[in-house]
Each structure stands twice: as C-alpha cells, then as structure tokens.
Design a protein around this motif. Structure first.
Motif, PDB file in Angstrom:
ATOM      1  N   GLU A 234       0.813  -1.216   0.000  1.00  0.00           N
ATOM      2  CA  GLU A 234       0.000   0.000   0.000  1.00  0.00           C
ATOM      3  C   GLU A 234       0.846   1.266   0.000  1.00  0.00           C
ATOM      4  N   GLU A 235       1.890   1.246  -0.816  1.00  0.00           N
ATOM      5  CA  GLU A 235       2.699   2.441  -1.053  1.00  0.00           C
ATOM      6  C   GLU A 235       2.660   2.794  -2.535  1.00  0.00           C
ATOM      7  N   ALA A 236       2.800   4.088  -2.822  1.00  0.00           N
ATOM      8  CA  ALA A 236       2.742   4.581  -4.198  1.00  0.00           C
ATOM      9  C   ALA A 236       4.057   5.255  -4.563  1.00  0.00           C
ATOM     10  N   VAL A 237       4.293   5.399  -5.868  1.00  0.00           N
ATOM     11  CA  VAL A 237       5.526   6.016  -6.344  1.00  0.00           C
ATOM     12  C   VAL A 237       5.212   6.851  -7.585  1.00  0.00           C
ATOM     13  N   ILE A 238       5.788   8.048  -7.634  1.00  0.00           N
ATOM     14  CA  ILE A 238       5.589   8.967  -8.754  1.00  0.00           C
ATOM     15  C   ILE A 238       6.637   8.692  -9.825  1.00  0.00           C
ATOM     16  N   SER A 239       6.197   8.584 -11.075  1.00  0.00           N
ATOM     17  CA  SER A 239       7.106   8.333 -12.184  1.00  0.00           C
ATOM     18  C   SER A 239       7.001   9.457 -13.211  1.00  0.00           C
ATOM     19  N   PRO A 240       8.008  10.344 -13.291  1.00  0.00           N
ATOM     20  CA  PRO A 240       7.992  11.389 -14.315  1.00  0.00           C
ATOM     21  C   PRO A 240       8.072  10.776 -15.713  1.00  0.00           C
ATOM     22  N   SER A 241       7.770  11.564 -16.713  1.00  0.00           N
ATOM     23  CA  SER A 241       7.716  11.041 -18.081  1.00  0.00           C
ATOM     24  C   SER A 241       9.057  10.517 -18.566  1.00  0.00           C
ATOM     25  N   TRP A 242      10.173  10.999 -18.029  1.00  0.00           N
ATOM     26  CA  TRP A 242      11.490  10.563 -18.485  1.00  0.00           C
ATOM     27  C   TRP A 242      11.946   9.264 -17.833  1.00  0.00           C
ATOM     28  N   SER A 243      11.151   8.750 -16.908  1.00  0.00           N
ATOM     29  CA  SER A 243      11.571   7.596 -16.111  1.00  0.00           C
ATOM     30  C   SER A 243      10.917   6.300 -16.577  1.00  0.00           C
ATOM     31  N   ILE A 244      11.683   5.199 -16.520  1.00  0.00           N
ATOM     32  CA  ILE A 244      11.065   3.891 -16.654  1.00  0.00           C
ATOM     33  C   ILE A 244      10.238   3.621 -15.401  1.00  0.00           C
ATOM     34  N   HIS A 245       9.376   2.622 -15.452  1.00  0.00           N
ATOM     35  CA  HIS A 245       8.549   2.270 -14.290  1.00  0.00           C
ATOM     36  C   HIS A 245       8.238   0.781 -14.382  1.00  0.00           C
ATOM     37  N   SER A 246       9.128   0.007 -13.801  1.00  0.00           N
ATOM     38  CA  SER A 246       8.995  -1.444 -13.743  1.00  0.00           C
ATOM     39  C   SER A 246       9.212  -1.887 -12.312  1.00  0.00           C
ATOM     40  N   GLY A 247       8.884  -3.142 -12.036  1.00  0.00           N
ATOM     41  CA  GLY A 247       9.103  -3.628 -10.686  1.00  0.00           C
ATOM     42  C   GLY A 247       9.259  -5.128 -10.648  1.00  0.00           C
ATOM     43  N   VAL A 248       9.948  -5.600  -9.615  1.00  0.00           N
ATOM     44  CA  VAL A 248      10.057  -7.035  -9.370  1.00  0.00           C
ATOM     45  C   VAL A 248       9.846  -7.272  -7.886  1.00  0.00           C
ATOM     46  N   GLY A 249       8.985  -8.234  -7.547  1.00  0.00           N
ATOM     47  CA  GLY A 249       8.641  -8.473  -6.161  1.00  0.00           C
ATOM     48  C   GLY A 249       9.117  -9.811  -5.650  1.00  0.00           C
ATOM     49  N   THR A 250       9.067  -9.956  -4.334  1.00  0.00           N
ATOM     50  CA  THR A 250       9.428 -11.231  -3.725  1.00  0.00           C
ATOM     51  C   THR A 250       8.307 -12.247  -3.872  1.00  0.00           C
TER      52      THR A 250
END
Length: 278
Positions: A234-250
């Motif tokens: 339940e946390e959020a993250v801001i991604s500007p247009s110049w940024s990638i936005h991917s994730g890997v979880g446990t």
C-alpha cells in the motif's frame, strides 16, 4: 485534510540522489490512516494522489488553499479504486456503493465529495488519482468485471499478468485521466519488463496485496541511469515522463496505475531494448 506538495525533478539532478532523497521525493507512504484524508499534490502534470480511509466518520474532500478554488472538483476530475472493505462515495448527494476493487470516475463540476465505510471494523480504503480537467464527463461506477482486460506476459518470463483498464476510452469517458489495475499471476513477479517511457504522459504506481515480509523493487530513472526504490504494501511512487517504471517483487502482487498528460493512448510508449538498460 493533509495536502503535501511535491516539486518536479530534472533527470540530470536525479542521477545524484541518495537512497533517502529518492524515497523522500518519489515514494508516497502512509496513505491509509483511519478517519483521515491523505493527499500528495505533484507538480508533475499536477496530479493529486490520495488515500481516504473512513472508519466511523464521514470524510469530505475539500479544495484547500493549495488548489485555489472553491471546491475540489471545480477544475478537476477524479478516479478511485477501493482496496479495502465496502464503502460509499457520495457525490452531490448521490451515493455509489463500492465493494473491494470497485472503481469510480467522477467528472469536473461536482461540488460535494464525501466517503463513508459500511463496517468501521473493516473500513474502505479509497485510493485516488485526480488530474486537472477542462470539460465535464459523466460519473461512472466501474466494477472489476466491467474493466477492459488485456492479458500479457508468460510464466516462463515471470511476468504473466492481466491489465484491467478502468478509466480508459474502451470503458468510460474522461478528460485526461487514465487509470487501471494490473494483477500478476502466482509464480510471476515482474511488471512492465521490457520497460518503456512515455514522454507524453507521467504515471503513478500503487502497489498492494503484499505480505508484511514482501517487498517490490520498483525500477525507475532514465533507461541508461536506472535506480530503484524498495516498496512495501500500500505504497505509491511517482514516475515522471522521463523515467522507466517497472518492478520485481518477492512474490506476485497487484498494482494500480494512473496516468496524466497529452493523450490517453495506452500503447503510446517509447520502448526500451533490454540491451540498452544500464
């Protein structure tokens, strides 16, 4: 009601950020406190990210000094998805009952916005995105079943997932806001990889359905200057247009994405080849 202001970032500056600076500037924590409205106003496309958790009180969404208007939706639109127990959103006296993972789009011009929970012991958790708007669009309740579904990925690549498009031209009309929810299958833990940027839109991710001992390593930064932020449930993250936005979880998880910018074309992405990532 608490509104926190976040100023924008230049990619050349972000290259030098420490872990604490990355977390302080991009990560949004403590979204759901009983009987509180928590809002973060980002100057990146002026999106507002929020968490509303009514327990035994009715909570109202108010404009505040930061918006400079008489009421919150005077010049804005609003999208939300309930990630908690059953609750009700009240828009100018009309009530919309939202179960777990039900969504709602509210258009510009609605004067009174309020929230309540059906069971204070299992309160609703309304995760919210709001963007500026220049025209009014109809209010629509959107269930998970109504969402436009796009299955992607495979178990072999550890990224089998379903994209549920809630606020999207295939489902409902909006001015500029797009919003949806992506669910990873059991055995998959990567999202949005191979990655992309989209110069014409920014994005916010909200990760949930993680256990206490689980984390997501959220990847961001320019493709040749990647960074990561360790995120929990339940946390959020801001991604500007110049940024990638991917994730890997446990483990597998679910996340809500919201976008604001020049268009609503979901596939308008600038893909990044895996060999070009650093």
């Amino acid at each position: 009601m608490d509104i926190e202001i976040r100023n924008p970032w230049h990619p050349d500056d972000a290259k030098h950020y420490t872990t604490d600076r990355m977390r302080n500037d991009f990560l949004i924590q403590n979204l759901f406190t009983p009987n509180k409205v928590r809002l973060v106003y980002s100057h990146v496309d002026r999106i507002i990210v929020g968490g509303i958790c009514p327990a035994d009180e009715v909570l109202k969404l108010e404009a505040g000094h930061e918006l400079g208007v008489d009421y919150f939706l005077e010049r804005r639109e609003l999208g939300l998805i309930n990630v908690g127990g059953e609750g009700t959103v009240i828009l100018d006296g009309e009530e919309f009952v939202l179960g777990h993972k039900d969504g709602l789009y509210a258009g510009m011009g609605i004067k009174e916005v309020a929230f309540k929970s059906t069971d204070p012991a299992n309160p609703a958790k309304f995760y919210m995105n709001s963007t500026p708007a220049h025209r009014k669009c109809p209010t629509v309740k959107i269930t998970l079943e109504m969402a436009n579904k796009r299955p992607l990925g495979s178990l072999e690549e550890c990224n089998k997932r379903t994209i549920n498009q809630y606020i999207h031209p295939a489902v409902c009309e909006s001015c500029q806001l797009s919003m949806g929810m992506t669910a990873l299958d059991v055995g998959s833990n990567w999202n949005t990889m191979p990655c992309h940027t989209h110069e014409r839109r920014m994005e916010v991710y909200f990760y949930f359905e993680l256990g206490e001992e689980d984390v997501v390593f959220h990847m961001m930064g320019e493709p040749q200057e990647t960074r990561h932020i360790v995120m929990r449930n339940e946390e959020a993250v801001i991604s500007p247009s110049w940024s990638i936005h991917s994730g890997v979880g446990t483990k597998n998880y679910t996340f809500i994405w919201g976008m604001a910018g020049e268009n609503q074309t979901f596939d308008d992405m600038d893909d990044v080849a895996m060999k070009d990532l650093r």
